[in-house]
Structures are given as structure tokens and as C-alpha cells.
Enzyme design. Structure first.
Site, PDB file in Angstrom:
ATOM      1  N   SER A   1     -12.537 -28.485  19.657  1.00  0.00           N
ATOM      2  CA  SER A   1     -12.182 -27.438  20.615  1.00  0.00           C
ATOM      3  C   SER A   1     -10.694 -27.149  20.590  1.00  0.00           C
ATOM      4  O   SER A   1     -10.255 -26.090  21.022  1.00  0.00           O
ATOM      5  CB  SER A   1     -12.508 -27.889  22.036  1.00  0.00           C
ATOM      6  OG  SER A   1     -13.848 -28.226  22.157  1.00  0.00           O
TER       7      SER A   1
ATOM      8  N   ASN B   1     -10.332 -20.973  24.484  1.00  0.00           N
ATOM      9  CA  ASN B   1      -9.683 -22.015  25.279  1.00  0.00           C
ATOM     10  C   ASN B   1      -8.227 -21.693  25.560  1.00  0.00           C
ATOM     11  O   ASN B   1      -7.694 -22.049  26.611  1.00  0.00           O
ATOM     12  CB  ASN B   1      -9.801 -23.373  24.584  1.00  0.00           C
ATOM     13  CG  ASN B   1     -11.183 -23.971  24.792  1.00  0.00           C
ATOM     14  OD1 ASN B   1     -11.863 -23.636  25.756  1.00  0.00           O
ATOM     15  ND2 ASN B   1     -11.604 -24.822  23.889  1.00  0.00           N
TER      16      ASN B   1
ATOM     17  N   GLU C   1     -16.486 -19.505  17.079  1.00  0.00           N
ATOM     18  CA  GLU C   1     -15.158 -19.208  16.538  1.00  0.00           C
ATOM     19  C   GLU C   1     -15.086 -19.859  15.155  1.00  0.00           C
ATOM     20  O   GLU C   1     -15.293 -21.070  15.027  1.00  0.00           O
ATOM     21  CB  GLU C   1     -14.066 -19.782  17.454  1.00  0.00           C
ATOM     22  CG  GLU C   1     -13.930 -19.015  18.769  1.00  0.00           C
ATOM     23  CD  GLU C   1     -12.921 -19.628  19.740  1.00  0.00           C
ATOM     24  OE1 GLU C   1     -12.207 -18.871  20.406  1.00  0.00           O
ATOM     25  OE2 GLU C   1     -12.856 -20.875  19.839  1.00  0.00           O
TER      26      GLU C   1
ATOM     27  N   HIS D   1     -16.521 -23.497  15.712  1.00  0.00           N
ATOM     28  CA  HIS D   1     -16.467 -23.914  17.117  1.00  0.00           C
ATOM     29  C   HIS D   1     -17.599 -23.268  17.907  1.00  0.00           C
ATOM     30  O   HIS D   1     -17.534 -22.083  18.236  1.00  0.00           O
ATOM     31  CB  HIS D   1     -15.089 -23.557  17.707  1.00  0.00           C
ATOM     32  CG  HIS D   1     -14.893 -24.042  19.101  1.00  0.00           C
ATOM     33  ND1 HIS D   1     -14.210 -23.342  20.064  1.00  0.00           N
ATOM     34  CD2 HIS D   1     -15.298 -25.180  19.710  1.00  0.00           C
ATOM     35  CE1 HIS D   1     -14.209 -24.023  21.199  1.00  0.00           C
ATOM     36  NE2 HIS D   1     -14.870 -25.141  21.001  1.00  0.00           N
TER      37      HIS D   1
HETATM   38  N1  LIG Z   1     -18.823 -30.619  25.337  1.00  0.00           N
HETATM   39  C1  LIG Z   1     -18.442 -29.364  25.184  1.00  0.00           C
HETATM   40  O1  LIG Z   1     -18.592 -28.532  26.085  1.00  0.00           O
HETATM   41  C2  LIG Z   1     -17.844 -28.916  23.876  1.00  0.00           C
HETATM   42  C3  LIG Z   1     -17.820 -27.540  23.572  1.00  0.00           C
HETATM   43  C4  LIG Z   1     -17.325 -27.135  22.336  1.00  0.00           C
HETATM   44  C5  LIG Z   1     -16.829 -28.081  21.456  1.00  0.00           C
HETATM   45  N2  LIG Z   1     -16.831 -29.409  21.797  1.00  0.00           N
HETATM   46  C6  LIG Z   1     -16.315 -30.352  20.801  1.00  0.00           C
HETATM   47  O2  LIG Z   1     -17.429 -30.939  20.151  1.00  0.00           O
HETATM   48  C7  LIG Z   1     -17.093 -32.288  19.784  1.00  0.00           C
HETATM   49  C8  LIG Z   1     -18.123 -33.218  20.370  1.00  0.00           C
HETATM   50  O3  LIG Z   1     -18.111 -33.116  21.764  1.00  0.00           O
HETATM   51  P1  LIG Z   1     -19.345 -33.595  22.653  1.00  0.00           P
HETATM   52  O4  LIG Z   1     -19.071 -33.114  24.015  1.00  0.00           O
HETATM   53  O5  LIG Z   1     -20.617 -33.247  21.979  1.00  0.00           O
HETATM   54  O6  LIG Z   1     -19.136 -35.187  22.586  1.00  0.00           O
HETATM   55  P2  LIG Z   1     -20.179 -36.339  22.960  1.00  0.00           P
HETATM   56  O7  LIG Z   1     -19.371 -37.496  23.383  1.00  0.00           O
HETATM   57  O8  LIG Z   1     -21.232 -35.818  23.875  1.00  0.00           O
HETATM   58  O9  LIG Z   1     -20.898 -36.681  21.568  1.00  0.00           O
HETATM   59  C9  LIG Z   1     -20.246 -37.269  20.490  1.00  0.00           C
HETATM   60  C10 LIG Z   1     -21.253 -38.102  19.716  1.00  0.00           C
HETATM   61  O10 LIG Z   1     -20.664 -38.517  18.495  1.00  0.00           O
HETATM   62  C11 LIG Z   1     -21.109 -39.846  18.232  1.00  0.00           C
HETATM   63  N3  LIG Z   1     -20.160 -40.423  17.267  1.00  0.00           N
HETATM   64  C12 LIG Z   1     -18.920 -40.900  17.498  1.00  0.00           C
HETATM   65  N4  LIG Z   1     -18.353 -41.273  16.329  1.00  0.00           N
HETATM   66  C13 LIG Z   1     -19.261 -41.040  15.343  1.00  0.00           C
HETATM   67  C14 LIG Z   1     -19.237 -41.209  13.925  1.00  0.00           C
HETATM   68  N5  LIG Z   1     -18.178 -41.650  13.298  1.00  0.00           N
HETATM   69  N6  LIG Z   1     -20.357 -40.869  13.243  1.00  0.00           N
HETATM   70  C15 LIG Z   1     -21.451 -40.401  13.858  1.00  0.00           C
HETATM   71  N7  LIG Z   1     -21.516 -40.204  15.212  1.00  0.00           N
HETATM   72  C16 LIG Z   1     -20.425 -40.509  15.933  1.00  0.00           C
HETATM   73  C17 LIG Z   1     -21.116 -40.503  19.594  1.00  0.00           C
HETATM   74  O11 LIG Z   1     -21.945 -41.651  19.585  1.00  0.00           O
HETATM   75  C18 LIG Z   1     -21.673 -39.375  20.457  1.00  0.00           C
HETATM   76  O12 LIG Z   1     -23.078 -39.399  20.537  1.00  0.00           O
HETATM   77  C19 LIG Z   1     -15.672 -32.520  20.250  1.00  0.00           C
HETATM   78  O13 LIG Z   1     -14.786 -32.244  19.198  1.00  0.00           O
HETATM   79  C20 LIG Z   1     -15.517 -31.496  21.357  1.00  0.00           C
HETATM   80  O14 LIG Z   1     -14.175 -31.120  21.573  1.00  0.00           O
HETATM   81  C21 LIG Z   1     -17.350 -29.846  22.969  1.00  0.00           C
END
Ligand SMILES: NC(=O)c1ccc[n+]([C@@H]2O[C@H](COP(=O)([O-])OP(=O)(O)OC[C@H]3O[C@@H](n4cnc5c(N)ncnc54)[C@H](O)[C@@H]3O)[C@@H](O)[C@H]2O)c1
Length: 489
Positions: A121, A192, A154, A142
């Protein structure tokens, strides 16, 4: 060479990754979902089964289609299973060290032609790409939460991204039924960067005591037609996430407006992260406020300013006695600007209240330093009588709505003027990424460039915040008599 993306990998099956895997599978691609944590892997599998099960129950999928979608996705804990993927998208936590380590592994495991994408993000895609021997094949993709629902993607290219790759990834996004916008690698990208700056500004105004949390929320929801107010949205996004994104924005821009408002740090430190912890700006156990009072008891009302006759007529219809400013119990000054200057000319300045009608649902009720609480309360009641929601605030330049809206529009003009993204892409990004009823350039056209430019000048004069000064492009368009930024050659 035009690539074909048929087999994709999704790494990390948390909030975003599970939804992204579903999006790819629904579009007919083969998906390998990789998750480090076995429990999270089962949750990811459960997400896909649950979501397609609901679609089946609602008649949106047939049994056969559901089976096909489920059959396209393989779940694994081993990255090595991504060796023949055409594209891998990473959705692991927003920590640069984790992402760099993962991309180093992916670079080693994936076939040389594979494209590596990050769902970050806010982190630098350029920095992530630099850990690989194929920076030309690394992009940002994104998605927005929830990925199956939100239409925006994005697509971020860096200075090292191969020519044409961003377009191919955008075409893939379209195949997924999404609307891609193409942007460079700048902290926060489009959504963002514009959104968090506005949300942070709302938090700063709250700290300054301009208005209460609920008044600011109501102002933006009812006054601008946004899906929710800034504090409801901050609680939904998560205050920790918001704080982190602002820190990244500030690190890159050194713009004071990206420095997280102290109240954000305080709430995050207290563990009040928003909805996910049951409390942030809003707490679950809060009792509702007192019901609005019935008809206010006001002897006589004077209405001054542009539109005074219409409001006075409405109040007279509602049974209120109207009188001159000298004789009235309450003096309402309809104004877009602070009303304190009028106070000096009145015999009883504590009875003066500023009123700014915004749209057709709210009215900002501005109390000066001299206004009595009785007079302010009486005007709130009058506002309700004429069918609007009162937004109580201090007597400051542009009150609440315009103080928050105009700098956001100014930021969008600066973003466009710097060549970062097109007008259409910025408008689409804010509509699809935030559910806004219109994009910033559509809002600018609706409000009028000159109105916004003048409002920004007033804000700059009041707050002396450098970024409130009208963007030079906006100033020039007004000077040249151009009505819409779209009319530029
Ligand atoms: N949550 C949101 O609203 C949102 C929106 C857009 C983008 N993002 C981006 O998406 C990404 C993920 O966010 P999220 O909210 O889904 O996080 P999350 O914590 O819900 O999920 C992350 C997952 O990755 C797993 N993980 C960690 N290290 C790993 C590895 N090396 N190999 C495999 N799996 C691994 C974790 O166990 C977890 O299940 C981030 O970069 C975040 O900034 C999040």
C-alpha cells in the site's frame, strides 16, 4: 513480446491475499496460494469455499462453476511450488524487510520470464525490485479491500520497469474485471496519498478543537456525500495502518501535512486501533447523544447576509418572529467566511452566530469567541427546524467542509500537474478506491475553480500552511478564465 498470464501465484493468504486468489480463480487463471502459517492457509481455503458457497446460494454461480473455481486453486506452504508461475503477487505484511527477503527468494525460484508483483500500500516498489536480478519485471499491483468487490487496481511502474509491462499488467487487471490506473512509484500512490492526507487533516482539525468528531463526520458525509466521515473511515482502515502509511508519506515528502496527527499516535499507543480492537476514534460502549431538542425558544431572529430573505421566510413560516439585528435575540449571519468582523457593529455580539449552508442537508453553525452557548444552541435548533443537520464549529476560515475539501482538491491538482497521473485516472481512483460519489476533478468543476481557488487563499491566510496556497495551475486557470481543468489543450 506479449506475455500470457495463465498461472499465477499469490503469496500470503491473509485479508488481501485470499481475496486476490479468488479474483484470479474467478477470471479463469490457475492459482497457487502460498501461505507461511498453516492456520492462515486453512483460513484462506475457508475464505474461498465460503465466498463461492455464498455465490452459489445466491444463484450467482452454478455448482459446476463453483467446482471449476475451487479446482483452479492449489494451496501450499512451499514457495518452491511457484517455479512455473507466469506472475506472482505478494500480499504479506507491510514490512520492507519481509518483502525484500521474499522477493530475493521469488527471484531465485521463479522462471526467468515471470513477472513479480507486490500488493504493497505504501512501500517503495523500486526498493523491492532492487533486491531482484529482474527489476524490469517487478511492478506494484495494488488491490483494495475487499479485493473481490473493489474495482480499482493501481498498477505501479518504477524507473526500471520494462517498457510495456505496466500496460500488460493493466490488461490483466481488466481481464479480472477491474479498472486499472497507471501510476509511478510515489509513496501512497494516488488513493492513499490523497485520502490519508485528508484524513490526517481531519484529525488535526479535531485536535485544534475546530469541531467535534461527530460534527466533522456528519459534515463530510452529509455535506459532501462521502460514504462515511473521516473518523469512521479511519477506524475502519485501522489507526495503526493509517499511522504507518502517513509515516511513509512524510518520510518521502517531508510535508508537515503528512506528519501523523499526535492524536493518532496516542490512540495507537493505547491499543485503540479502530474497529478491529473495538475502539479507536469511536468506542463501542459509548452511549448515544441526547436527542435533539424540540422547537427552540427564541423570541426573535435576525438573518443577515446572502440568502437572508429566503431563510427568514422559512423561519417566519415555522412561526418565528424575525426582527432587525439590533432588536433580535439571535443574529444569524449567513456567510462563507468568519463572522467575527460583524460582531463589532452589534450591540450584543454574544448573540451573533455564523451560518453556512452546505449542499441541502447540513448547515455549519459557527460560534465566534464571543458567541454565547445559548445563542449557538438556539441556532442549531433553527437549523433543524429548516430540515438540516447542524454542524457546530469555531468561526474559522472555510469552517469545516471546505477547510477539508479544498486542500484535498488542491492536492489532486498538484498531483496531476506534476505529471504523476491523468485527470481520468485520479478521478477513477478516488471513486473506485474510496467509493466517493465523484472524483476530485469532477468536484472542482461542480464547485467552480474560482470558488475553490479563493477558498484556498482564505485558508492559507488563516492557517499559513504552505500547501494550502492554491496550486499554481489552479491559479493560472482562474486567471485565464478557464472554466474546467479538462478544457486544457
Ligand atoms: N488490509 C488492507 O486493507 C490492504 C489493502 C490494500 C493493500 N494491503 C497490503 O496488502 C499486504 C497484505 O496485507 P493484509 O492486510 O492482507 O495482511 P495480513 O496480515 O492479513 O496477511 C498477511 C499474510 O501473509 C502471511 N505471510 C507472512 N509472511 C509470509 C511469507 N514469507 N510467505 C507466505 N506467507 C506469509 C501471514 O501469515 C498472513 O496470513 C500488505 O502489503 C498491505 O499493505 C492491505
Amino acid at each position: 513480446m506479449t506475455r500470457s498470464f495463465e498461472k499465477v501465484g499469490v503469496v500470503g493468504l491473509g485479508t488481501m491475499g485470499a481475496g486476490i486468489a479468488e479474483v484470479f480463480a474467478r477470471a479463469g487463471l490457475g492459482v497457487t496460494g502460498v501461505e507461511a502459517d498453516p492456520a492462515a492457509l486453512e483460513r484462506g481455503r475457508g475464505h474461498l469455499e465460503g465466498s463461492t458457497g455464498r455465490a452459489l446460494a445466491k444463484g450467482r454461480l452454478t455448482e459446476a462453476e463453483r467446482a471449476e473455481i475451487l479446482g483452479r486453486v492449489t494451496f501450499t506452504t512451499s514457495l518452491e511450488d511457484l517455479a512455473d508461475a507466469d506472475l506472482v503477487i505478494e500480499a504479506i505484511p507491510e514490512v520492507m524487510d519481509f518483502k525484500r527477503a521474499l522477493f530475493t527468494d521469488l527471484d531465485r525460484i521463479c522462471k526467468p520470464s515471470a513477472v513479480l508483483a507486490t500488493n504493497t500500500s505504501s512501500l517503495s516498489v523500486t526498493e523491492i525490485a532492487a533486491t531482484t536480478a529482474r527489476p524490469g519485471q517487478v511492478v506494484g499491483m495494488h488491490f483494495f479491500n475487499p479485493a473481490p468487490v473493489m474495482k480499482l487496481v493501481e498498477v505501479i511502474h518504477t524507473v526500471t520497469t520494462e517498457d510495456g509491462l505496466a500496460e500488460e499488467v493493466a490488461a490483466l487487471a481488466r481481464r479480472l474485471g477491474k479498472t486499472p490506473v497507471s501510476v509511478g512509484d510515489r509513496a501512497g500512490f494516488v488513493v492513499n496519498r490523497l485520502l490519508l492526507t485528508y484524513l490526517n487533516h481531519a484529525a488535526v482539525l479535531l485536535e485544534n478543537g475546530l469541531a467535534t468528531r461527530d460534527d466533522i463526520d456528519a459534515a463530510m458525509k452529509l455535506g459532501v456525500g462521502l460514504p462515511m466521515g473521516p473518523f469512521t473511515l479511519l477506524d475502519l482502515i485501522g489507526l495503526d495502518t493509517s499511522y504507518e502509511v502517513l509515516c511513509v508519506l512524510f518520510q518521502e515528502s517531508r510535508d508537515r501535512r503528512h506528519a501523523p496527527a499526535p492524536i493518532l499516535r496516542e490512540l495507537v499507543t493505547a491499543g485503540l486501533l479502530g474497529r478491529k480492537t473495538g475502539g479507536g476514534f469511536h468506542r463501542e460502549e459509548e452511549p448515544g447523544g441526547p436527542p435533539p431538542t424540540a422547537k427552540p425558544s427564541v423570541g426573535s431572529v435576525a438573518v443577515l447576509g446572502e440568502g437572508a430573505e429566503e431563510l427568514a421566510a422559512k423561519l417566519a413560516d415555522a412561526g418565528f418572529k424575525t426582527a432587525s439585528a439590533e432588536a433580535a435575540d439571535v443574529v444569524v449571519a449567513l456567510s462563507r467566511n468568519p463572522v467575527i468582523e460583524l460582531a463589532a457593529g452589534l450591540p450584543r455580539p454574544k448573540r451573533l452566530v455564523g451560518l453556512h449552508l452546505v449542499g441541502d442537508r447540513i448547515a455549519e453553525v459557527a460560534s465566534t469567541a464571543l458567541t454565547s452557548s445559548e445563542a449557538a444552541r438556539a441556532v442549531e435548533g433553527l437549523v433543524r427546524i429548516v430540515g438540516r443537520t447542524p454542524v457546530r464549529c469555531k468561526d474559522r476560515a472555510e469552517f469545516v467542509v471546505d477547510a477539508l475539501l479544498y486542500p484535498y482538491l488542491n492536492d489532486a491538482v498538484r498531483m496531476y500537474d506534476s505529471g504523476y497521473a491523468t485527470i481520468e485516472d485520479i478521478d477513477s481512483a478516488m471513486k473506485l478506491g474510496c467509493g466517493y460519489p465523484s472524483g476530485p476533478f469532477e468536484m472542482l468543476d461542480e464547485l467552480g475553480l474560482e470558488t475553490v481557488r479563493d477558498g484556498l487563499r482564505a485558508l492559507y491566510a488563516e492557517y499559513r500552511e504552505p500547501s494550502f496556497a492554491p496550486a499554481p495551475l489552479l491559479d493560472q486557470l482562474v486567471t485565464a478564465g478557464v472554466r474546467s481543468i479538462r478544457d486544457l489543450p
